[in-house]
Design an enzyme around this catalytic site. Structure first.
Site, PDB file in Angstrom:
ATOM      1  N   ASP A 198       8.914  21.230 -26.538  1.00 43.35           N
ATOM      2  CA  ASP A 198       7.469  21.207 -26.745  1.00 43.35           C
ATOM      3  C   ASP A 198       7.114  21.935 -27.967  1.00 43.35           C
ATOM      4  O   ASP A 198       7.258  23.067 -27.809  1.00 43.35           O
ATOM      5  CB  ASP A 198       6.861  21.595 -25.375  1.00 43.35           C
ATOM      6  CG  ASP A 198       5.370  21.863 -25.574  1.00 43.35           C
ATOM      7  OD1 ASP A 198       4.659  21.496 -26.893  1.00 43.35           O
ATOM      8  OD2 ASP A 198       4.599  22.069 -24.546  1.00 43.35           O
ATOM      9  N   LYS A 224      -3.166  21.066 -34.312  1.00 42.33           N
ATOM     10  CA  LYS A 224      -3.109  22.645 -34.043  1.00 42.33           C
ATOM     11  C   LYS A 224      -2.362  22.765 -35.401  1.00 42.33           C
ATOM     12  O   LYS A 224      -2.123  24.071 -35.535  1.00 42.33           O
ATOM     13  CB  LYS A 224      -2.157  22.572 -33.005  1.00 42.33           C
ATOM     14  CG  LYS A 224      -2.749  22.502 -31.581  1.00 42.33           C
ATOM     15  CD  LYS A 224      -1.581  22.965 -30.488  1.00 42.33           C
ATOM     16  CE  LYS A 224      -2.036  22.629 -29.115  1.00 42.33           C
ATOM     17  NZ  LYS A 224      -3.419  23.416 -28.742  1.00 42.33           N
TER      18      LYS A 224
END
Length: 409
Positions: A198, A224
């Site tokens: 991840d 992000k």
């Protein structure tokens, strides 16, 4: 890095919130967007907008070139061997769910093991819970050290020859720890398991080389890392993706459709059913251009200095509990904390009155919150546009928060 020049490229930062200059410390939730990304998306809709892979007209060709050009930028960004290994998704959550629903569902059986950690985001827990229920596989957790870090000895004692999937976040969105995913991948492979990373909190902040990590899958989100919302990436080794079935069916991902059966396009398109997120991909490509121009190594160095400065300054606030390692060398650019008995939502509300944006809650990590013996925490996260002055204002805001609630109670 010239921080003043960088900040000037983020128009949203030049404003006041509640009468105070904005101090944005919530980039782990979503980063702000530089003007280059905003203008690229605007230009796409003004000059290029068309569907991809379908039309032979000029706009269709331009849109396809822009979309596939963004895929090549992603490939270089993570050093994948081929663009066939780069799948565009809605984000990290969709990417991880795709791995679980396609690869895991087809390859797991009763008695197999899935190994994750207590620090995982819900997006890297729930898909594995669900596939474990459907297949009879066992979900196991790697223990954490007292400071929230991972010991490779614990990794070795948890992963066994029955383990088929190991899935670990590279950077914790709560503890800020940088996990040794390369070493974990090696242990996983020695036991015949695949390694899922991840990268939601790492891809924006440090250089990632999937070939060096030798991970089998990597998931991350565009929003992000200075890109738009609604776009993300699933990287997978080609031989794994080729043997996986798509989980969405319809236009774009098909080769031939008969009355009772169909065949799929080759990679990467068999996983991108329907009209893809074209503008999002183009915007992500522009964000990658921006990050490459600044330099991932410089961004990582800047954030390391910020988190070291913040740990020093915040530690001086009496009654403040900081979660995760206090050694800045073990951290990425975020700090999660609580202030005395003040609820994190109240802390965030008072800070917001000072123009300071932080996150408060369980951060989609409830198992970790229980491990920390906290119902919720506040979090300040830093990015390339933050400064030591931002941290000074945060500390001043925390002192004001403490004084305010001292008077209330």
């Amino acid at each position: 890095m010239n921080i003043k020049d960088i900040r000037n490229q983020f128009p949203i930062l030049d404003q006041e919130v509640n009468g105070k200059p904005l101090v944005y410390l919530d980039s782990s939730a979503t980063s702000q967007k530089p003007i280059q990304v905003i203008e690229t998306i605007e230009k796409y809709y003004k000059e290029i907008n068309s569907n991809v892979h379908r039309g032979v007209h000029t706009l269709g060709t331009r849109a396809t070139d822009a979309y596939e050009g963004a895929r090549e930028k992603v490939r270089k960004f993570i050093n994948a061997k081929s663009t066939q290994e780069v799948i565009f998704t809605r984000g990290t959550t969709t990417s991880l769910n795709t791995i679980a629903a396609s690869y895991a569902a087809a390859n797991l059986k009763a008695g197999d093991e899935i190994v994750i950690t207590y620090m995982e985001h819900h997006s890297n827990i729930i898909p594995w819970q669900q596939v474990a229920k459907r297949t009879g596989a066992q979900l196991k957790y790697i223990d954490l050290q007292e400071d929230g870090t991972i010991s490779l000895d614990d990794v070795r004692s948890t992963i066994t020859t029955n383990t088929r999937i190991v899935s670990v976040m590279q950077v914790s969105n709560v503890l800020g720890v940088i996990n040794p995913v390369k070493e974990i991948a090696q242990i996983a492979h020695e036991n015949g398991a695949i390694m899922v990373v991840d990268g939601a909190q790492s891809a924006p902040h440090m250089k990632i080389d999937v070939q060096d990590l030798d991970c089998d899958f990597l998931a991350f989100s565009g929003h992000k890392m200075c890109g738009p919302t609604g776009i993300g990436v699933l990287y997978g080794k080609k031989h794994l993706l080729e043997n996986m079935e798509p989980i969405e069916f319809g236009g774009e991902m098909i080769d031939f459709v008969q009355l009772h059966e169909s065949t799929w396009k080759e990679l990467p398109w068999k996983f991108e059913g329907g009209t893809p997120i074209i503008a999002g991909a183009v915007g992500l490509g522009a964000a990658i251009d921006f990050l490459n121009e600044v330099g991932l190594e410089k961004i990582a160095e800047h954030e390391h200095k910020l988190v070291a400065y913040a740990l020093d300054k915040m530690s001086s606030v009496e009654g403040l509990t900081i979660y995760g390692p206090l050694d800045a060398a073990k951290r990425a650019g975020l700090i999660t904390f609580n202030l005395n008995d003040v609820h994190p939502h109240d802390v965030a509300t008072v800070l917001d009155a000072e123009g300071i944006a932080v996150r408060a809650g369980h951060h989609c990590a409830q198992p970790l919150m229980r491990w920390l013996k906290a119902s919720a925490t506040a979090r300040a996260s830093f990015y390339l546009y933050n400064t030591e002055e931002d941290i000074d204002k945060l500390v001043e805001g925390l002192v004001k928060t403490k004084e305010y609630f001292s008077d209330v109670f």
